[in-house]
Design a protein around this motif. Structure first.
Motif, mmCIF file in Angstrom:
data_model
loop_
_atom_site.group_PDB
_atom_site.id
_atom_site.type_symbol
_atom_site.label_atom_id
_atom_site.label_comp_id
_atom_site.label_asym_id
_atom_site.label_seq_id
_atom_site.Cartn_x
_atom_site.Cartn_y
_atom_site.Cartn_z
ATOM 1 N N LEU A 268 -0.444 9.832 15.158
ATOM 2 C CA LEU A 268 -1.061 9.747 13.837
ATOM 3 C C LEU A 268 -0.395 10.706 12.846
ATOM 4 N N ARG A 269 0.082 11.847 13.336
ATOM 5 C CA ARG A 269 0.798 12.760 12.447
ATOM 6 C C ARG A 269 2.166 12.214 12.069
ATOM 7 N N GLN A 272 2.884 9.187 9.723
ATOM 8 C CA GLN A 272 2.831 9.392 8.271
ATOM 9 C C GLN A 272 4.233 9.429 7.678
ATOM 10 N N ARG A 275 5.567 5.731 7.959
ATOM 11 C CA ARG A 275 4.951 4.820 6.989
ATOM 12 C C ARG A 275 5.429 5.089 5.569
ATOM 13 N N LEU A 334 3.811 14.873 1.884
ATOM 14 C CA LEU A 334 3.935 15.396 3.242
ATOM 15 C C LEU A 334 4.197 16.896 3.224
ATOM 16 N N HIS A 342 -1.954 11.427 4.796
ATOM 17 C CA HIS A 342 -2.194 10.242 5.627
ATOM 18 C C HIS A 342 -2.761 9.087 4.811
ATOM 19 N N ALA A 345 0.202 7.629 2.772
ATOM 20 C CA ALA A 345 1.162 6.990 3.669
ATOM 21 C C ALA A 345 0.678 5.607 4.088
ATOM 22 N N ALA A 346 -0.598 5.488 4.431
ATOM 23 C CA ALA A 346 -1.130 4.181 4.810
ATOM 24 C C ALA A 346 -1.135 3.219 3.625
ATOM 25 N N CYS A 401 -2.411 0.086 9.088
ATOM 26 C CA CYS A 401 -2.755 0.770 7.831
ATOM 27 C C CYS A 401 -4.208 0.516 7.452
ATOM 28 N N VAL A 404 -6.439 2.825 9.316
ATOM 29 C CA VAL A 404 -6.498 4.182 8.759
ATOM 30 C C VAL A 404 -7.394 4.223 7.528
ATOM 31 N N LEU A 442 0.480 18.235 9.520
ATOM 32 C CA LEU A 442 -0.156 17.073 8.891
ATOM 33 C C LEU A 442 -1.514 16.802 9.509
ATOM 34 N N VAL A 444 -4.856 14.289 10.177
ATOM 35 C CA VAL A 444 -4.961 12.865 10.508
ATOM 36 C C VAL A 444 -6.229 12.238 9.937
#
Length: 598
Positions: A268-269, A272, A275, A334, A342, A345-346, A401, A404, A442, A444
């Motif tokens: 999950l980190r 990012q 994505r 980031l 996150h 990014a999604a 995505c 998330v 990062l 999550v």
């Protein structure tokens, strides 16, 4: 006088020359000068893609794709130029220090071939990211040596429900003394048979079926590892996909990356970065198609582009700028907003690949079915239309995505929208330096929504003091309408049931993700325009922002009306100017190796 020159002259007569200030040179920060030099060096090394004798040119790339291979000459250019160093952190002897700079440095590769960019590029970074985030000293040193030597690193993902072939298959790792016994099979792993190391996400049991990350050396695996036959894919045909099967492979102590059971959290980190990076890179491929369409639209037979073609080309240009603004803001987040990146990014990964796919399909109406390049031959457009869905991971990428974003939307509606502080100005100061990238920092979940905070703040400022002229008023009106839509989205998210997983998985919530992603992109557009306004230049002109926001508003179903003709004229003139000058169609207006319109 060529058709391009005649159209540029007509545009200048109508409303003056393109605005100054968005060109290389001037008061450029020292760090930005170094970045431009790095990008220029890769453009130089890869050469003019339209040159039929260029081993990294379109003709060689297309011929290799027909053989389901990467072009050997292009791979040699990357290897001999030390491409692997771009994927290795500075402290380990590489050049990787900023995520947004990495995207710019990789764009010359993706501008030529998406398969090359994946097959000899970013998949190694995606594999190494877990080690950069949580690996110990020996693990980091080992991967750095491999990448600096030009060897790829493979990643074997954990299994996802409803995933495509790349995400199917499962590995299990049973504790065996201080190490593990690794078992399982996946049929589709990029560079499976060529990798100097494989980063494996393996189920290690425990509550919820936890996963751990193992760093496997295939050269020492012996009979415990079998590389299965290659599978040629529809998209990214040149990439080498094959299977991996582990049979009671003894994984030694020290091979686990991070702590036991930390695999999902590490994914999950690091996802990012993945994505955010993919949209920032595939837009370079769309840039190439747009360039070919502008060239075709100038009329090889001496006929200038008609109003409908100009509107189409200008609209796609606005989408590329919108995509770049969103992806770049998230890549910078980031560094600057690790607790909230996150979300962005999604959103950018959900929106941009599909948006660019639609744009490339639209451009095919200008180019026809034959292709998009000068020397690649027929089929090059179809190749890109196959590659783009594969690059975005298709349905599984969209679903991931959504997974998330959907649980976050009710929380954002209650706690963030119209309440969160705006992000720091550095988020949109795209030429300014950043603190070092720390993937391990990062978050999550949680955080605030910096993109919609930008939308709300910019809309309020524009309502109080709109820029001068009709386009300034239009920009203020659009920003206000989009902020109102965010308020409506907030009300919907507060009213919808969100108390069970089944409720959150409903089509109604999926529709809210679509609207949210469009509004997040609107925030990035306004943030980039506001940051550019004091310096002048093309990006300070409200025309591109108005056209980009108009297109977003229409996708949202808002009554925004057609785009102003003035916007279309200004963006089309910029398209012609950059074509003639051989410069990119992104935010950075980068000089390209292929030169001008010819």
């Amino acid at each position: 006088m060529s058709v391009v020159e005649r159209e540029r002259a007509a545009a200048a007569a109508a409303y003056g020359p393109p605005l100054p200030g968005a060109r290389p040179g001037g008061a450029v920060p020292p760090a930005e000068r170094l970045v431009r030099a790095r990008v220029a060096e890769w453009e130089r090394r890869l050469g003019d893609p339209g040159d039929p004798a260029n081993p990294a040119g379109f003709r060689a790339l297309m011929a290799a794709d027909e053989r389901a291979e990467l072009a050997a000459g292009a791979v040699a250019v990357l290897r001999d130029g030390g491409f692997g160093a771009e994927l290795v952190p500075v402290e380990l002897g590489g050049r990787l220090d900023r995520a947004d700079v990495l995207a710019r440095v990789l764009r010359p590769v993706f501008r030529r071939d998406v398969s090359l960019g994946f097959g000899h590029g970013i998949t190694s970074l995606f594999a190494a990211a877990a080690v950069w985030a949580a690996g110990d000293g020996p693990q980091r040193d080992r991967l750095a040596r491999l990448l600096l030597a030009g060897r790829p690193v493979a990643i074997a993902h954990h299994q996802l429900a409803h995933g495509n072939a790349m995400w199917q298959g499962q590995f299990t790792a049973e504790p065996d003394g201080d190490g593990y016994r690794l078992r399982g099979r996946k049929d589709v792993v990029i560079n499976a048979g060529r990798a100097g190391a494989v980063v494996v996400y393996a189920a290690t049991g425990g509550p919820g079926g936890s996963h751990s990350v193992l760093l496997v050396d295939p050269d020492r695996a012996g009979d415990g590892l079998a590389v299965l036959p290659r599978r040629i894919s529809t998209g990214l045909r040149g990439c080498h996909f094959a299977g991996l099967e582990f049979t009671d492979l003894a994984v030694p102590p020290g091979a686990r990356v991070g702590g036991p059971g930390e695999g999902v959290r590490l994914a999950l980190r690091t996802f990012q970065l993945n994505r955010s990076l993919i949209p920032a890179l595939v837009l370079a491929a769309a840039d190439t198609v747009l360039r070919a369409a502008v060239r075709a639209g100038t009329g090889a037979a001496g006929r200038p582009a008609g109003p409908r073609q100009r509107a189409l080309l200008a609209g796609v240009f606005a989408d590329l700028l919108l995509s770049d603004a969103t992806a770049t803001a998230v890549l910078r987040a980031l560094h600057l907003l690790p607790d909230s990146a996150h979300l962005g990014a999604a959103a950018v990964k959900y929106l941009v690949p599909d948006l660019l796919q639609e744009d490339v399909e639209e451009l095919s109406t200008v180019l026809g079915a034959a292709g998009y390049d000068r020397e690649g031959g027929p089929g090059s457009l179809q190749k890109l239309l196959r590659d783009l869905p594969a690059a975005g991971l298709g349905h599984v990428g969209t679903a991931a995505c959504q997974a998330v974003l959907i649980p976050q939307l009710p929380l954002l509606a209650r706690r963030s929208w119209f309440r969160a502080a705006e992000p720091p100005a550095a988020l949109y100061a795209f030429a300014e330096p950043l603190p070092p990238l720390d993937l391990g920092a990062l978050a999550v979940a949680g955080g605030t929504d910096f993109l919609t905070a930008t939308l709300a703040g910019a809309a309020a400022r524009l309502a109080g003091r709109p820029p001068g002229g009709p386009l300034g008023d239009r920009l203020a009106t659009l920003a206000g309408a989009l902020a109102d839509e965010l308020a409506d989205l907030r009300d919907r998210c507060l009213a919808l049931p969100a108390d069970t997983a089944e409720a959150l998985a409903s089509p109604t919530w999926c529709a809210q993700v679509e609207r949210y992603a469009l509004l997040a992109a609107a925030g990035a557009v306004l943030g980039a325009w506001e940051a550019a306004a004091p310096d002048g230049g093309f990006l300070a002109d409200p025309a591109w922002a108005v056209l980009a926001l108009t297109r977003l508003g229409r996708r949202l179903g808002l009554p925004v009306g057609p785009p102003p003709e003035e916007c279309v004229r200004r963006l089309h003139a910029e398209l012609l100017d950059r074509l003639a000058g051989g410069r990119s169609y992104d935010l950075y207006d980068t000089p390209l190796a292929e030169g001008g319109a010819g």
